[in-house]
Design a protein around this motif. Structure first.
Motif: not given
Length: 94
Positions: A6, A9-10, A71, A75-77, A80
């Motif tokens: 995570k 990715a963030l 995250p 937040e990730l979505c 993204a």
């Protein structure tokens, strides 16, 4: 392990959003001479939006180093989604 993924990715998404936001912010000219009040308002709104996105991208990069919480999926979505729109625009522009 999932937490590390995570954060990675963030971080990657934050780099994309921050880079594009700084690029767009540099090219936005709300104080340019000879533009109409309507164009100036739109330019200021665009500058504020890109500034907020730059701050969010910088926060995504700095978060793990300042003790930020893990995250969330939200937040990730969000990052993204912005990153996909940015990448799509880059491909569209050729």
């Amino acid at each position: 392990m999932l937490l590390i993924i995570k954060f990675i990715a963030l971080f990657v998404l934050g780099v994309i959003v921050l880079a594009e936001a700084l690029n767009k912010l540099e090219r936005t000219r709300p104080c340019a001479p000879g533009i109409t009040p309507h164009q100036r308002l739109l330019a200021w709104l665009k500058a504020v939006a890109w500034l907020l996105l730059a701050m969010a991208g910088a926060g995504a990069l700095a978060g793990p180093f300042v003790g930020h919480h893990a995250p969330s999926l939200r937040e990730l979505c969000m990052f993204a989604g912005f990153a996909v729109l940015i990448i799509r625009t880059r491909f569209k522009e050729g």
